[in-house]
Design a protein around this motif. Sequence first.
Motif, PDB file in Angstrom:
ATOM      1  N   UNK A 149      -2.651   1.117   4.210  1.00 30.38           N
ATOM      2  CA  UNK A 149      -1.648   1.403   3.186  1.00 30.38           C
ATOM      3  C   UNK A 149      -0.978   0.159   2.635  1.00 30.38           C
ATOM      4  N   UNK A 150      -1.444  -1.033   3.015  1.00 32.03           N
ATOM      5  CA  UNK A 150      -0.824  -2.229   2.438  1.00 32.03           C
ATOM      6  C   UNK A 150      -1.054  -2.253   0.925  1.00 32.03           C
ATOM      7  N   UNK A 151      -2.084  -1.532   0.471  1.00 34.31           N
ATOM      8  CA  UNK A 151      -2.382  -1.504  -0.964  1.00 34.31           C
ATOM      9  C   UNK A 151      -1.168  -1.063  -1.791  1.00 34.31           C
ATOM     10  N   UNK A 152      -0.380  -0.130  -1.244  1.00 33.53           N
ATOM     11  CA  UNK A 152       0.786   0.337  -2.006  1.00 33.53           C
ATOM     12  C   UNK A 152       1.738  -0.811  -2.314  1.00 33.53           C
ATOM     13  N   UNK A 153       1.699  -1.848  -1.477  1.00 31.53           N
ATOM     14  CA  UNK A 153       2.586  -2.993  -1.685  1.00 31.53           C
ATOM     15  C   UNK A 153       1.882  -4.111  -2.455  1.00 31.53           C
TER      16      UNK A 153
END
Length: 527
Positions: A101-105
């Motif tokens: 979920x680092x993609x959201x950042x």
Amino acid sequence: MHPFLPTSFFVMKTSLLAVSTGLAIANAYHWPSPLIDQVEGLLYEGRGEGNPDNSLLDFVGKLAQCQSGSLGESGAAEWIRFAYHDAATHNADDGTGGLDNSLLLELDRDENVGVGMKHAKADFSHFPNKYLSFSDVTAVGLALASAQCQGPIVPIRAGRLDASVPGPFGVPRPEQTLEEHTESFRLQGFNPLDMISLTACGHSVGGVRSNDFPAMVPAIPGVSADNFILFDTTTALDNTVVLQYLNGTTKNALVVDKNATLISDFRIFNSDGNVTMNQLADPETFDQTCSRLFAQMIDTVPSTVTLTDVIDPIPNKVDGVQLSIGFDTLLLRASLRFINENDRRVVTILWADKNGGCTSGACSATPVSIRDVTTTLSSRLGLSVNKYDFAAPVNATTSISKFWFQIDEGDGSAPTTLDNDGTGYEIPQDRVLYVPNSSTMLTTIVAVRNDIPPSRVYMDVYARGPNLTTTVDFARATDIASRLGYDFYTYDYTGVDFTFDLHSVVNGTTYTEDIRDTYFATNTPDF
Ligand code: HEM
Ligand SMILES: *[C@@H]1O[C@H](CO)[C@@H](O)[C@H](O)[C@H]1NC(C)=O
Ligand SMILES: *[C@@H]1O[C@H](CO)[C@@H](O)[C@H](O)[C@H]1NC(C)=O
Ligand SMILES: *[C@@H]1O[C@H](CO)[C@@H](O)[C@H](O)[C@H]1NC(C)=O
Ligand SMILES: *[C@@H]1O[C@H](CO)[C@@H](O)[C@H](O)[C@H]1NC(C)=O
Ligand SMILES: *[C@@H]1O[C@H](CO)[C@@H](O)[C@H](O)[C@H]1NC(C)=O
Ligand SMILES: *[C@@H]1O[C@H](CO)[C@@H](O)[C@H](O)[C@H]1NC(C)=O
Ligand SMILES: *[C@@H]1O[C@H](CO)[C@@H](O)[C@H](O)[C@H]1NC(C)=O
């Protein structure tokens, strides 16, 4: 009127199920198992007609068809690209990054350009909660997208953890060299041949947009500011992209663009002299390869994360359990789900009162509805998923401690008892109850037993993530008259999309109702 067709014998398509190791989960399973329950539900169960909003797969049906837009945009493709871009910054050398979920950042980075990313984020964002991470939802999304587009069945594990800080850069870009891509895929955990296959699997759906890559896809002046060149001529997640590459008819911009710097798919597909692409020309090889590599991709997680076993369909699953309050009695809502259909089946719910017996008349009820909730994925596994919904009146004085089911398949065999391996399905407390029938997305109403006045009634609010957002105290709902020994409490929370735990503190003990959900509150059927 019975919702089902005549009884058909239940045949499990073992060749499809063979991709997973499922029995491990089925054997270890005991209700409740919040993470397994949720992931299993998102994969194999829709809500059925009239309840379109409570499943990620129904989102696929509504928003994310294989081809949903006028330009050929595909929600399913957006979900798959989203999953890849999150996983792609794994570092196999130090075990960091992956589907976390680092993609959201990281969505403001050039390497993650695209409105499709924002669509996928919006589609997924209603589903995470304190048990279920955004990255698990993303993994489920990939499996549903593949199933929806006639692609391979992708086995799903759960247990990913969401990062709270951005990771390093490193998603592959078209203008990079083959050597750079090979090294990038090595860091992601893929060898050079897997790089060819996984790129072909991913680029079997969707395409390249002018808004995102104007150098490759010019707008059509006067016609459309955005334009879209599909990777191949089918919307299905099949090997057409491979066949059209091999026979020279491909329009894939990443193969045929006139700027040779940008044709990264050509460099990758051609990198072993087309050996792998020729193998993928066989549809079964393509399917099996994509299943394996998609699974590897979404199971690429930081080395500190341990995933569950593969989550297969649970044959008899209890969910939607909610003890609430009616006018003359308490009301127990619960559903029992089957993965085979049998229109002669008779299911009865039975329960025990607080003292373990049944001193108040009837302690059993028959279903109020039977619904077909089969999804594309479960249907492709040969399953016919149906739910028996109960709304049973429970005496408010004697209350309830646990329930179980009796199942008569109507085929002459003896009825069987389903009791959660002997423990029954326990209702741990009746001191604080959510009242979905009176609540809305904005206003939460709870009923609290008033025989011993609570010293505090409050709610822990979780945004769509693992961590507590805030804790708020309820006030008495003076407009709702007390009944059945319960007072009513209310709170207006400004966020409309959250999950929450309810608590009532009585005589020093805290009673809790775990994880309720506002987003679907208005879809809760009336009693
Ligand atoms: C060197 C490797 C790769 C490069 C350079 C690359 C590049 C691109 C580019 C430029 C686009 C167009 C995006 C847009 O216009 O918004 C695209 C789309 C897409 N990519 Fe890749 N990609 C690579 C590998 C992969 C892999 C491994 C997957 C998945 C397994 C994948 C899945 C997708 C999907 C599904 C789309 C379509 C998105 C949509 O239609 O909205 N890509 N890729
Ligand atoms: C949740 O809280 C824990 C403990 O403070 C923290 O380590 C973690 O990064 C947080 N997770 C997110 C997604 O913010
Ligand atoms: C190329 O392959 C595609 C996909 O199989 C097929 O539809 C098309 O007819 C082929 N074209 C030629 C010229 O062989
Ligand atoms: C081709 O693409 C590269 C990378 O975006 C760019 O630097 C170069 O100027 C382009 N060449 C032409 C002829 O447009
Ligand atoms: C691989 O196939 C493509 C498409 O047919 C072709 O352009 C290319 O020359 C082939 N590569 C080799 C090494 O034969
Ligand atoms: C539930 O709500 C409906 C209308 O929204 C109402 O007619 C019904 O009486 C309510 N039932 C209970 C038990 O509160
Ligand atoms: C509930 O149970 C109590 C105690 O057994 C009994 O007195 C009462 O009549 C029951 N109420 C109803 C509505 O059946
Ligand atoms: C409250 O708790 C105390 C200590 O545990 C106990 O002695 C007392 O009976 C309880 N009161 C009620 C009303 O349950």
